[in-house]
Each structure stands twice: as structure tokens, then as C-alpha cells.
Design an enzyme around this catalytic site. Structure first.
Site, PDB file in Angstrom:
ATOM      1  N   ASP A 155       0.821  -1.206  -0.026  1.00  0.00           N
ATOM      2  CA  ASP A 155      -0.061   0.100  -0.006  1.00  0.00           C
ATOM      3  C   ASP A 155       0.831   1.264  -0.182  1.00  0.00           C
ATOM      4  O   ASP A 155       1.921   1.028   0.422  1.00  0.00           O
ATOM      5  CB  ASP A 155      -0.743  -0.021   1.393  1.00  0.00           C
ATOM      6  CG  ASP A 155      -2.073  -1.177   0.998  1.00  0.00           C
ATOM      7  OD1 ASP A 155      -2.195  -1.529   0.116  1.00  0.00           O
ATOM      8  OD2 ASP A 155      -2.729  -1.232   2.204  1.00  0.00           O
ATOM      9  N   LYS A 156       0.123   2.383  -0.251  1.00  0.00           N
ATOM     10  CA  LYS A 156       1.198   3.579  -0.399  1.00  0.00           C
ATOM     11  C   LYS A 156       1.634   3.917   0.731  1.00  0.00           C
ATOM     12  O   LYS A 156       2.829   4.506   0.821  1.00  0.00           O
ATOM     13  CB  LYS A 156      -0.224   4.647  -0.962  1.00  0.00           C
ATOM     14  CG  LYS A 156       0.825   5.923  -1.315  1.00  0.00           C
ATOM     15  CD  LYS A 156      -0.317   6.963  -2.091  1.00  0.00           C
ATOM     16  CE  LYS A 156       0.535   8.069  -2.396  1.00  0.00           C
ATOM     17  NZ  LYS A 156      -0.525   9.164  -3.027  1.00  0.00           N
TER      18      LYS A 156
END
Length: 217
Positions: free
Chosen positions: A53-54
Site C-alpha cells: 500500500d502507498k
């Protein structure tokens, strides 16, 4: 500004990088994503074997050839890759260790929910240790690879990840989830990598390294 990535190891088959928080895997809004950035700066043809995920930092595996990509991707699909993550939460959990299992259901605005049903469950095992008063370190070993699995699992035990406001975490300078350890076999050769978290205010105090040591191996 936090670094976007650093290369930890490479051979003719793959790169292992330490991803910084705050950069997505793919291009977005005209900005190059992590994979494009590493391709451009190394001049290599690279294939993301899995994703982070970012907000998540830590170990990311990129294959250098289609053959390696197929073999490594199969390892992830067959749950033959051992992954360990570290997370911080400032909330009191419902339990301090154990299994978290349940089907993932889509919620609003791209979020996910953990259901009680077990038809195709997301499965994670975790343990934890205190860092200091009001802050706890969690080690999570996901057995499956569902979208937002660890973030939803942490919320389900009443301990959303520090900085993960999407899932109810307290606002912070970053989302405190880090891909810590990665172990896999490629064509009969075993590989193990480890990268301790060091980016973000809550990942840098000396108490944290002491807490990590209590969770090893």
C-alpha cells in the site's frame, strides 16, 4: 522529504528494495509510481511480484525477467513466501496475540471490512509487545494476500494502525506499517531479507529497537 526507495539486494533474477512510505506502486495523476521510478533510474525491465500500500514502507520484490516473475508470483499465490510486517498502534487491543480470520467485504470509498464468515478468509497471525505507555508494536504474519488485509485486521482487534486514518487510526506523520521480513525460494535457492523500519517519528526512538528485539526471531 522521505526517500522513495533504496536498493537492498539484486542479482540476475530480482531486485529487493526498501520502499519508502507515501509513494504508490503505479503511476497516478501524472506522477510516476514506484515501479516506473525504479525502472527509469536503474534502466532495468522490472516486474512487481507483489504490492505494498502507498502508506506502507519496507521490503518489496521486483523480478527482472518474465521467467523469474512467473516463478516468484507462483510462490506468492501458493503461500510459499513467508512475510512479516511491523505496525504501531496507540489503542488498546482486544487481544495481544493470536489469529485474525474472516472474509473481506467491500465497504465505502475503497475501504474494506472483515466479516465473520469464512468462505475465502483473509488469515493473519500476530503477536505484540509494548514500546512505551500508550504505544504497542505488532508483528503480523499474513497467510493470505488480500487488499488492505493487515490494516483491516488491526482495526478488527480495536487497534487501528497509527496514522491509518482510513481505518480509524490516530493522525500521524505517516502510516506506521512496515514490511519487515521476506523469505522465499527461487529455483531451489533460499533467500531471506530483513529491513528494520527507520522512517517516521514513531519508528525512530531507541525503545522501538528494543521492542523489535523482543519479537525476534
Amino acid at each position: 522529504m522521505l526517500p522513495k526507495y533504496r536498493i537492498l539486494s539484486q542479482n540476475e533474477h530480482f531486485l529487493v528494495i526498501d520502499k519508502g512510505p507515501g509513494i504508490g506502486m503505479h503511476d497516478e495523476g501524472g506522477e510516476p509510481g514506484l515501479v516506473s521510478l525504479v525502472r527509469a533510474e536503474t534502466g532495468l525491465a522490472l516486474y512487481p511480484v507483489h504490492r505494498l500500500d502507498k502508506m506502507t514502507s519496507g521490503l518489496l520484490l521486483l523480478a527482472r525477467t518474465p521467467e523469474a516473475n512467473r516463478a516468484l508470483s507462483m510462490g506468492f499465490a501458493e503461500r510459499a513466501v513467508a512475510k512479516q510486517y511491523l505496525a504501531l498502534s496507540d489503542r488498546k487491543p482486544k487481544k495481544k496475540q493470536g489469529w485474525i480470520k474472516g472474509d473481506m467485504q467491500k465497504g465505502r470509498g475503497g475501504s474494506w471490512l472483515l466479516a465473520r464468515s469464512q468462505e475465502n478468509p483473509a488469515i493473519s497471525w500476530f503477536d505484540s509487545t509494548p514500546v512505551r505507555e500508550g504505544l504497542r508494536l505488532y508483528r503480523i504474519k499474513p497467510q493470505t494476500g488480500k487488499t488492505h488485509q493487515i490494516r483491516v485486521a488491526m482495526k478488527s482487534i480495536g487497534a487501528p494502525i497509527l496514522g491509518d486514518e482510513r481505518y480509524g487510526g490516530t493522525a500521524a506523520d505517516r502510516g506506521y506499517l512496515h514490511a519487515w521480513r521476506l523469505a522465499f525460494t527461487l529455483w531451489g535457492d533460499p533467500f531471506t531479507f530483513e529491513s528494520a523500519p527507520d522512517l517516521g517519528e514513531a519508528f525512530t526512538p531507541p525503545e522501538l529497537s528494543q521492542a523489535i528485539a523482543r519479537l525476534a526471531p
